[in-house]
Enzyme design. Structure first.
Site, PDB file in Angstrom:
ATOM      1  N   GLU A  49       0.826  -1.213   0.000  1.00 34.89           N
ATOM      2  CA  GLU A  49       0.000   0.000   0.000  1.00 34.89           C
ATOM      3  C   GLU A  49       0.857   1.259   0.000  1.00 34.89           C
ATOM      4  O   GLU A  49       0.567   2.210  -0.727  1.00 34.89           O
ATOM      5  CB  GLU A  49      -0.914   0.039   1.241  1.00 34.89           C
ATOM      6  CG  GLU A  49      -1.884  -1.111   1.328  1.00 34.89           C
ATOM      7  CD  GLU A  49      -1.381  -2.268   2.173  1.00 34.89           C
ATOM      8  OE1 GLU A  49      -2.197  -2.891   2.859  1.00 34.89           O
ATOM      9  OE2 GLU A  49      -0.155  -2.558   2.146  1.00 34.89           O
ATOM     10  N   CYS A  80      -0.335   1.096   7.307  1.00 34.55           N
ATOM     11  CA  CYS A  80      -0.869   1.392   5.977  1.00 34.55           C
ATOM     12  C   CYS A  80      -2.191   2.148   6.068  1.00 34.55           C
ATOM     13  O   CYS A  80      -2.452   3.046   5.271  1.00 34.55           O
ATOM     14  CB  CYS A  80      -1.022   0.108   5.177  1.00 34.55           C
ATOM     15  SG  CYS A  80       0.584  -0.613   4.764  1.00 34.55           S
TER      16      CYS A  80
END
Length: 143
Positions: A49, A80
């Site tokens: 991510e 993330c």
């Protein structure tokens, strides 16, 4: 999502957990992609991510990713999730749930926490079996 699954399998080639992410613009075009590269880069922040968000911001020349969708094969972790909110991503779609460290509904729900100034719309379990398969294969081989 299936494009992300194919990319996730490539991460296992360098001993990284097979997770991949794509950032799509409002038209559905991929503007950023990443796969786990913690082992490859020896960087604890090199999650799929994070790398996808960095690529999308670079492609746009702007860190504000408000009108984007992040597609990721595994539920985002707390780190993330924080980066997703910092980038102002509007929608997060993920495949496999992460009961040990997920921050989009299983362990935590950072992405929709009403105490925070920004939230994302979340859709979990999309192509869950296809997303879980590379993870199950990877961990079977590494145990």
């Amino acid at each position: 999502m299936l494009e992300a699954v194919a990319s996730a399998r490539l991460a296992a080639a360098h001993a990284d957990v097979p997770v991949a992410a794509l950032v799509l613009d409002a038209a559905g075009e991929v503007i950023g992609e990443g796969r786990n590269e913690r082992e490859l880069r020896q960087d604890p922040t090199a999650h799929a991510e994070i790398l996808a968000l960095r690529a999308a911001a670079a492609a746009r020349g702007d860190w504000h990713l408000t009108d984007t969708t992040l597609v990721v094969t595994l539920e985002p972790c707390p780190m993330c999730a924080g980066a997703i909110l910092a980038a102002r991503v509007g929608v997060v779609v993920f495949g496999a749930w992460d009961e040990k460290a997920g921050a989009a509904g299983s362990m935590y729900d950072i992405l929709r926490d009403r105490r925070l100034p920004y939230r994302a719309e979340v859709y979990g379990g999309v192509e869950e079996e296809a997303c879980a398969a590379p993870l199950l294969e990877f961990f079977r081989a590494h145990r």
